[in-house]
Motif scaffolding. Structure first.
Motif, PDB file in Angstrom:
ATOM      1  N   GLN A  81     -15.232 -62.887 -13.742  1.00  0.00           N
ATOM      2  CA  GLN A  81     -16.603 -62.464 -13.512  1.00  0.00           C
ATOM      3  C   GLN A  81     -16.897 -61.044 -14.002  1.00  0.00           C
ATOM      4  OE1 GLN A  81     -18.530 -63.538  -9.832  1.00  0.00           O
ATOM      5  NE2 GLN A  81     -16.818 -64.807  -9.213  1.00  0.00           N
ATOM      6  N   GLN A  82     -15.915 -60.366 -14.550  1.00  0.00           N
ATOM      7  CA  GLN A  82     -16.112 -58.959 -14.881  1.00  0.00           C
ATOM      8  C   GLN A  82     -16.862 -58.746 -16.195  1.00  0.00           C
ATOM      9  OE1 GLN A  82     -15.504 -57.028 -12.265  1.00  0.00           O
ATOM     10  NE2 GLN A  82     -14.942 -59.065 -11.483  1.00  0.00           N
ATOM     11  N   ASP A  83     -16.719 -59.654 -17.139  1.00  0.00           N
ATOM     12  CA  ASP A  83     -17.472 -59.582 -18.393  1.00  0.00           C
ATOM     13  C   ASP A  83     -18.853 -60.169 -18.134  1.00  0.00           C
ATOM     14  OD1 ASP A  83     -18.680 -60.105 -20.890  1.00  0.00           O
ATOM     15  OD2 ASP A  83     -16.746 -60.437 -21.860  1.00  0.00           O
ATOM     16  N   LEU A  84     -19.857 -59.321 -18.010  1.00  0.00           N
ATOM     17  CA  LEU A  84     -21.178 -59.784 -17.595  1.00  0.00           C
ATOM     18  C   LEU A  84     -21.794 -60.736 -18.605  1.00  0.00           C
ATOM     19  CD1 LEU A  84     -23.397 -59.724 -15.493  1.00  0.00           C
ATOM     20  CD2 LEU A  84     -24.303 -57.641 -16.589  1.00  0.00           C
ATOM     21  N   SER A  85     -21.602 -60.482 -19.880  1.00  0.00           N
ATOM     22  CA  SER A  85     -22.151 -61.383 -20.898  1.00  0.00           C
ATOM     23  C   SER A  85     -21.561 -62.780 -20.758  1.00  0.00           C
ATOM     24  CB  SER A  85     -21.881 -60.828 -22.299  1.00  0.00           C
ATOM     25  OG  SER A  85     -22.565 -59.605 -22.501  1.00  0.00           O
TER      26      SER A  85
ATOM     27  N   CYS B  70     -32.974 -49.008 -10.402  1.00  0.00           N
ATOM     28  CA  CYS B  70     -32.983 -50.478 -10.341  1.00  0.00           C
ATOM     29  C   CYS B  70     -34.394 -51.041 -10.428  1.00  0.00           C
ATOM     30  CB  CYS B  70     -32.330 -50.953  -9.047  1.00  0.00           C
ATOM     31  SG  CYS B  70     -30.540 -50.750  -8.974  1.00  0.00           S
ATOM     32  N   SER B  71     -35.353 -50.330  -9.890  1.00  0.00           N
ATOM     33  CA  SER B  71     -36.729 -50.842  -9.879  1.00  0.00           C
ATOM     34  C   SER B  71     -37.270 -51.011 -11.299  1.00  0.00           C
ATOM     35  CB  SER B  71     -37.632 -49.905  -9.079  1.00  0.00           C
ATOM     36  OG  SER B  71     -37.802 -48.659  -9.736  1.00  0.00           O
ATOM     37  N   GLU B  72     -36.711 -50.278 -12.248  1.00  0.00           N
ATOM     38  CA  GLU B  72     -37.164 -50.400 -13.634  1.00  0.00           C
ATOM     39  C   GLU B  72     -36.871 -51.789 -14.202  1.00  0.00           C
ATOM     40  OE1 GLU B  72     -35.365 -47.201 -15.753  1.00  0.00           O
ATOM     41  OE2 GLU B  72     -36.368 -45.635 -14.579  1.00  0.00           O
ATOM     42  N   ALA B  73     -35.870 -52.473 -13.645  1.00  0.00           N
ATOM     43  CA  ALA B  73     -35.548 -53.841 -14.074  1.00  0.00           C
ATOM     44  C   ALA B  73     -36.182 -54.879 -13.154  1.00  0.00           C
ATOM     45  CB  ALA B  73     -34.040 -54.043 -14.111  1.00  0.00           C
ATOM     46  N   GLY B  74     -37.003 -54.422 -12.218  1.00  0.00           N
ATOM     47  CA  GLY B  74     -37.688 -55.339 -11.314  1.00  0.00           C
ATOM     48  C   GLY B  74     -36.884 -55.764 -10.102  1.00  0.00           C
TER      49      GLY B  74
ATOM     50  N   LYS C 122     -22.717 -53.079  -6.925  1.00  0.00           N
ATOM     51  CA  LYS C 122     -23.264 -51.723  -6.946  1.00  0.00           C
ATOM     52  C   LYS C 122     -23.572 -51.241  -8.355  1.00  0.00           C
ATOM     53  CE  LYS C 122     -21.026 -50.509  -2.585  1.00  0.00           C
ATOM     54  NZ  LYS C 122     -20.151 -49.552  -1.842  1.00  0.00           N
ATOM     55  N   ASP C 123     -23.523 -52.162  -9.312  1.00  0.00           N
ATOM     56  CA  ASP C 123     -23.846 -51.833 -10.700  1.00  0.00           C
ATOM     57  C   ASP C 123     -25.240 -52.319 -11.075  1.00  0.00           C
ATOM     58  OD1 ASP C 123     -23.328 -54.530 -10.575  1.00  0.00           O
ATOM     59  OD2 ASP C 123     -22.139 -54.603 -12.414  1.00  0.00           O
ATOM     60  N   GLY C 124     -26.079 -52.542 -10.090  1.00  0.00           N
ATOM     61  CA  GLY C 124     -27.412 -53.070 -10.359  1.00  0.00           C
ATOM     62  C   GLY C 124     -28.237 -52.212 -11.298  1.00  0.00           C
ATOM     63  N   ASP C 125     -28.021 -50.911 -11.266  1.00  0.00           N
ATOM     64  CA  ASP C 125     -28.823 -50.019 -12.105  1.00  0.00           C
ATOM     65  C   ASP C 125     -28.485 -50.162 -13.584  1.00  0.00           C
ATOM     66  OD1 ASP C 125     -26.305 -48.966 -11.591  1.00  0.00           O
ATOM     67  OD2 ASP C 125     -26.994 -46.888 -11.509  1.00  0.00           O
ATOM     68  N   THR C 126     -27.324 -50.741 -13.898  1.00  0.00           N
ATOM     69  CA  THR C 126     -26.966 -50.969 -15.305  1.00  0.00           C
ATOM     70  C   THR C 126     -26.933 -52.452 -15.658  1.00  0.00           C
ATOM     71  OG1 THR C 126     -24.598 -50.921 -14.742  1.00  0.00           O
ATOM     72  CG2 THR C 126     -25.621 -48.844 -15.425  1.00  0.00           C
ATOM     73  N   ALA C 127     -26.632 -53.327 -14.695  1.00  0.00           N
ATOM     74  CA  ALA C 127     -26.447 -54.746 -14.990  1.00  0.00           C
ATOM     75  C   ALA C 127     -27.710 -55.569 -14.849  1.00  0.00           C
ATOM     76  CB  ALA C 127     -25.359 -55.322 -14.079  1.00  0.00           C
ATOM     77  N   ALA C 128     -28.627 -55.158 -13.995  1.00  0.00           N
ATOM     78  CA  ALA C 128     -29.795 -55.997 -13.706  1.00  0.00           C
ATOM     79  C   ALA C 128     -30.625 -56.266 -14.952  1.00  0.00           C
ATOM     80  CB  ALA C 128     -30.645 -55.354 -12.619  1.00  0.00           C
TER      81      ALA C 128
ATOM     82  N   GLN D 225     -32.577 -64.586 -12.846  1.00  0.00           N
ATOM     83  CA  GLN D 225     -33.100 -63.748 -11.776  1.00  0.00           C
ATOM     84  C   GLN D 225     -31.967 -62.951 -11.135  1.00  0.00           C
ATOM     85  OE1 GLN D 225     -35.625 -65.805  -8.875  1.00  0.00           O
ATOM     86  NE2 GLN D 225     -35.821 -67.513 -10.307  1.00  0.00           N
ATOM     87  N   VAL D 226     -32.317 -61.782 -10.632  1.00  0.00           N
ATOM     88  CA  VAL D 226     -31.400 -61.000  -9.803  1.00  0.00           C
ATOM     89  C   VAL D 226     -31.782 -61.259  -8.353  1.00  0.00           C
ATOM     90  CG1 VAL D 226     -30.618 -58.698  -9.154  1.00  0.00           C
ATOM     91  CG2 VAL D 226     -31.077 -59.233 -11.559  1.00  0.00           C
ATOM     92  N   GLY D 227     -30.862 -61.890  -7.612  1.00  0.00           N
ATOM     93  CA  GLY D 227     -31.162 -62.166  -6.210  1.00  0.00           C
ATOM     94  C   GLY D 227     -31.143 -60.908  -5.372  1.00  0.00           C
TER      95      GLY D 227
END
Length: 289
Positions: free
Chosen positions: A20-24, A91-95, A42-48, A57-59
């Motif tokens: 699960q570590q390779d997000l792509s 994070c809000s920038e990605a919704g 805790k990587d939502g600010d870069t992964a979302a 969707q990001v839950g």
């Protein structure tokens, strides 16, 4: 994939397995298995942004600072508050809307009422930032060391003290069941605060309940992973939760979020293949409910 009852999108919580570590690659696996939602850490600010760009969707994303927000050191609380505020803004920038955490205190040996006061102080201050960025706190009731929002008493008192509409619940019936709390009654009482749902269940181990009871640890036996002696966490369909009833009540109360499998079932661990099978089987059960 979505539930038959309510039409809620079905996804999963990203775990710690190597696969699960390779997000792509994880996004490609998600799409290939007809899942549409991922809960991030805790990587939502870069992964979302990457998840959203792929049409998923990001839950929820994990709030980065938990325990320092509930501690006796005011300086540490303020530093943690500042980091959480900045993270929410990014994070809000990605919704992103839902920010996940467990209300674990920094020092569980302190009186619970004292830690409760620190929690009210910190998250009362964070509520303004959440409201300003269309964000919501989703508190999971895992009964970890000193956890403050697990039971109806704890949630109710917190929402009474901090009245912001941005503060809510990650509804996970598995924790309620292991504590002996009526998960359907809880849903009815707190329906307006349920902003996210985990698809995780608990199975009772009746023979072990006879053998060991609830009050004493065993002398010789050891529990399996993700379990106590008289219960174990399970994927949806392998525990006692009546998922159709849950989905019906969520629908009746206007829930409009996702259902995300959180894999903490020891029967589906130990390899990438086992974990993938557990997530897919749990999701398919929810889709059939």
């Amino acid at each position: 994939m979505q539930t038959r009852t309510g039409g809620f999108p079905v996804g999963f919580r990203r775990g710690g397995g190597d696969w699960q570590q390779d997000l792509s690659a994880l996004i490609a696996w998600t799409q290939a298995n007809d899942l549409s939602v991922i809960d991030l850490g805790k990587d939502g600010d870069t992964a979302a942004a990457q998840v959203v760009a792929a049409g998923l969707q990001v839950g929820s994303v994990d709030l980065p600072e938990w325990q320092p927000m509930i501690g006796a050191d005011r300086g540490r609380r303020e530093e943690a508050l500042a980091r959480n505020r900045a993270y929410i803004e990014r994070c809000s920038e990605a919704g992103v809307r839902n920010y996940f955490l467990v209300m674990l205190p920094e020092d569980a040996s302190l009186p619970r009422a004292e830690n409760f006061g620190y929690m009210v102080d910190s998250f009362g201050a964070l509520a303004e930032t959440l409201e300003a960025h269309n964000g919501r706190l989703v508190i999971e009731g895992w009964p970890g060391p000193g956890a403050l929002c697990c039971t109806p008493e704890g949630y109710r008192a917190f929402f009474d003290q901090v009245a912001s509409p941005s503060l809510g619940i990650n509804y996970d019936p598995s924790h309620l069941i292991r504590m002996g709390i009526d998960y359907m009654r809880f849903l009815e009482e707190f329906a307006a605060r349920i902003f996210h749902v985990h698809g995780k269940d608990t199975a009772h181990l009746d023979e072990n309940l006879y053998e060991f009871g609830h009050e004493q640890p065993p002398t010789f036996a050891k529990p399996r992973p993700y379990a106590g002696m008289a219960w174990r966490y399970a994927i949806p369909g392998h525990g006692v939760t009546r998922w159709v009833d849950v989905l019906e009540r969520l629908t009746a109360h206007g829930y409009n979020g996702a259902i995300c499998v959180e894999l903490e079932d020891a029967n589906y661990h130990g390899s990438a293949e086992a974990e993938q099978q557990g997530i897919v089987l749990g999701a398919q059960h929810l889709a059939g409910c």
